[in-house]
Write a protein that holds these residues in place. Structure first.
Motif, mmCIF file in Angstrom:
data_model
loop_
_atom_site.group_PDB
_atom_site.id
_atom_site.type_symbol
_atom_site.label_atom_id
_atom_site.label_comp_id
_atom_site.label_asym_id
_atom_site.label_seq_id
_atom_site.Cartn_x
_atom_site.Cartn_y
_atom_site.Cartn_z
ATOM 1 N N GLU A 1 -6.060 -30.806 -6.182
ATOM 2 C CA GLU A 1 -6.432 -32.161 -5.781
ATOM 3 C C GLU A 1 -6.172 -33.158 -6.909
ATOM 4 O OE1 GLU A 1 -8.730 -29.516 -5.425
ATOM 5 O OE2 GLU A 1 -8.039 -29.201 -3.383
ATOM 6 N N ARG A 2 -6.437 -32.751 -8.133
ATOM 7 C CA ARG A 2 -6.195 -33.641 -9.272
ATOM 8 C C ARG A 2 -4.702 -33.922 -9.437
ATOM 9 N NH1 ARG A 2 -8.766 -35.914 -13.270
ATOM 10 N NH2 ARG A 2 -7.787 -36.196 -15.290
ATOM 11 N N VAL A 3 -3.891 -32.886 -9.318
ATOM 12 C CA VAL A 3 -2.434 -33.042 -9.451
ATOM 13 C C VAL A 3 -1.909 -33.988 -8.378
ATOM 14 C CG1 VAL A 3 -0.213 -31.839 -9.321
ATOM 15 C CG2 VAL A 3 -2.141 -30.786 -10.522
ATOM 16 N N ILE A 4 -2.287 -33.748 -7.125
ATOM 17 C CA ILE A 4 -1.828 -34.604 -6.026
ATOM 18 C C ILE A 4 -2.392 -36.006 -6.172
ATOM 19 C CG2 ILE A 4 -1.933 -34.948 -3.522
ATOM 20 C CD1 ILE A 4 -1.799 -31.871 -3.273
ATOM 21 N N GLY A 5 -3.647 -36.120 -6.585
ATOM 22 C CA GLY A 5 -4.253 -37.436 -6.807
ATOM 23 C C GLY A 5 -3.495 -38.244 -7.841
ATOM 24 N N GLN A 6 -3.065 -37.589 -8.908
ATOM 25 C CA GLN A 6 -2.284 -38.292 -9.936
ATOM 26 C C GLN A 6 -0.946 -38.764 -9.390
ATOM 27 O OE1 GLN A 6 -2.280 -35.238 -12.914
ATOM 28 N NE2 GLN A 6 -4.155 -35.996 -13.887
ATOM 29 N N ARG A 7 -0.285 -37.926 -8.598
ATOM 30 C CA ARG A 7 1.003 -38.327 -8.008
ATOM 31 C C ARG A 7 0.810 -39.479 -7.026
ATOM 32 N NH1 ARG A 7 1.570 -34.735 -11.268
ATOM 33 N NH2 ARG A 7 1.332 -36.592 -12.517
ATOM 34 N N LEU A 8 -0.254 -39.422 -6.218
ATOM 35 C CA LEU A 8 -0.530 -40.514 -5.274
ATOM 36 C C LEU A 8 -0.823 -41.811 -6.016
ATOM 37 C CD1 LEU A 8 -2.682 -38.652 -2.607
ATOM 38 C CD2 LEU A 8 -0.401 -39.628 -2.285
ATOM 39 N N ALA A 9 -1.556 -41.725 -7.122
ATOM 40 C CA ALA A 9 -1.839 -42.918 -7.927
ATOM 41 C C ALA A 9 -0.544 -43.508 -8.483
ATOM 42 C CB ALA A 9 -2.817 -42.580 -9.051
ATOM 43 N N GLU A 10 0.383 -42.648 -8.890
ATOM 44 C CA GLU A 10 1.677 -43.129 -9.389
ATOM 45 C C GLU A 10 2.459 -43.828 -8.276
ATOM 46 O OE1 GLU A 10 3.459 -39.595 -10.982
ATOM 47 O OE2 GLU A 10 2.030 -39.505 -12.644
ATOM 48 N N LEU A 11 2.448 -43.236 -7.078
ATOM 49 C CA LEU A 11 3.119 -43.882 -5.945
ATOM 50 C C LEU A 11 2.477 -45.232 -5.624
ATOM 51 C CD1 LEU A 11 3.689 -40.803 -3.606
ATOM 52 C CD2 LEU A 11 5.464 -42.172 -4.743
ATOM 53 N N ALA A 12 1.165 -45.310 -5.736
ATOM 54 C CA ALA A 12 0.465 -46.575 -5.480
ATOM 55 C C ALA A 12 0.827 -47.615 -6.533
ATOM 56 C CB ALA A 12 -1.047 -46.353 -5.448
ATOM 57 N N GLU A 13 0.943 -47.204 -7.793
ATOM 58 C CA GLU A 13 1.337 -48.142 -8.852
ATOM 59 C C GLU A 13 2.719 -48.718 -8.598
ATOM 60 O OE1 GLU A 13 0.920 -46.969 -12.959
ATOM 61 O OE2 GLU A 13 -0.910 -45.871 -12.493
ATOM 62 N N LEU A 14 3.597 -47.924 -8.007
ATOM 63 C CA LEU A 14 4.947 -48.393 -7.675
ATOM 64 C C LEU A 14 4.967 -49.234 -6.405
ATOM 65 C CD1 LEU A 14 6.985 -45.126 -8.377
ATOM 66 C CD2 LEU A 14 6.870 -47.183 -9.807
ATOM 67 N N GLY A 15 3.863 -49.230 -5.668
ATOM 68 C CA GLY A 15 3.806 -49.974 -4.409
ATOM 69 C C GLY A 15 4.379 -49.212 -3.235
ATOM 70 N N LEU A 16 4.552 -47.889 -3.375
ATOM 71 C CA LEU A 16 5.169 -47.085 -2.330
ATOM 72 C C LEU A 16 4.154 -46.493 -1.358
ATOM 73 C CD1 LEU A 16 7.928 -45.337 -4.464
ATOM 74 C CD2 LEU A 16 8.073 -47.455 -3.139
#
Length: 117
Positions: free
Chosen positions: A87-102
């Motif tokens: 969950e932490r790994v996926i959460g970090q990737r989702l946060a990165e996608l959110a920072e990019l606006g994706l």
């Protein structure tokens, strides 16, 4: 897992259809974000996470735990540390996608403020 805070406890939603133009480029994927006019190059597992999110019903939001449940049978999720939770790994990737606006972070609706007399 209870007591999570940070990216793994946030809720994320895919953007509206048509807001992203995606082009696979071998191991990478080019994504043009129409609202901003920006183009991003992303690598695995980001395209797979976006695919899983866009397969949800429009307007649906998912947590890292929920997204893990959707993709766990197709992908091996590994973090940098051996004991790092999926969950932490996926959460970090989702946060990165959110920072990019994706993807969008979905905030719970705030309770209305009571009017003072």
């Amino acid at each position: 897992m209870t007591g999570l805070s940070g990216p793994e406890s946030a809720r994320y939603a895919a953007l509206l259809p048509g807001e992203l133009k995606r082009v696979p480029l071998g191991a990478l994927e080019a994504i043009y974000h129409l609202p901003s006019g920006l183009t991003h190059l992303i690598a695995e597992p980001m395209p797979d996470l976006l695919n899983a999110m866009t397969a949800l019903a429009p307007g649906s939001a998912v947590t890292a735990l929920g997204l893990h449940a959707l993709i766990a049978d197709r992908f091996v999720i590994e973090g940098d540390a051996p004991d790092e939770s999926h969950e932490r790994v996926i959460g970090q990737r989702l946060a990165e996608l959110a920072e990019l606006g994706l993807v969008q972070i979905v905030h719970p609706k705030a309770a209305p403020i009571a009017q003072q007399a």
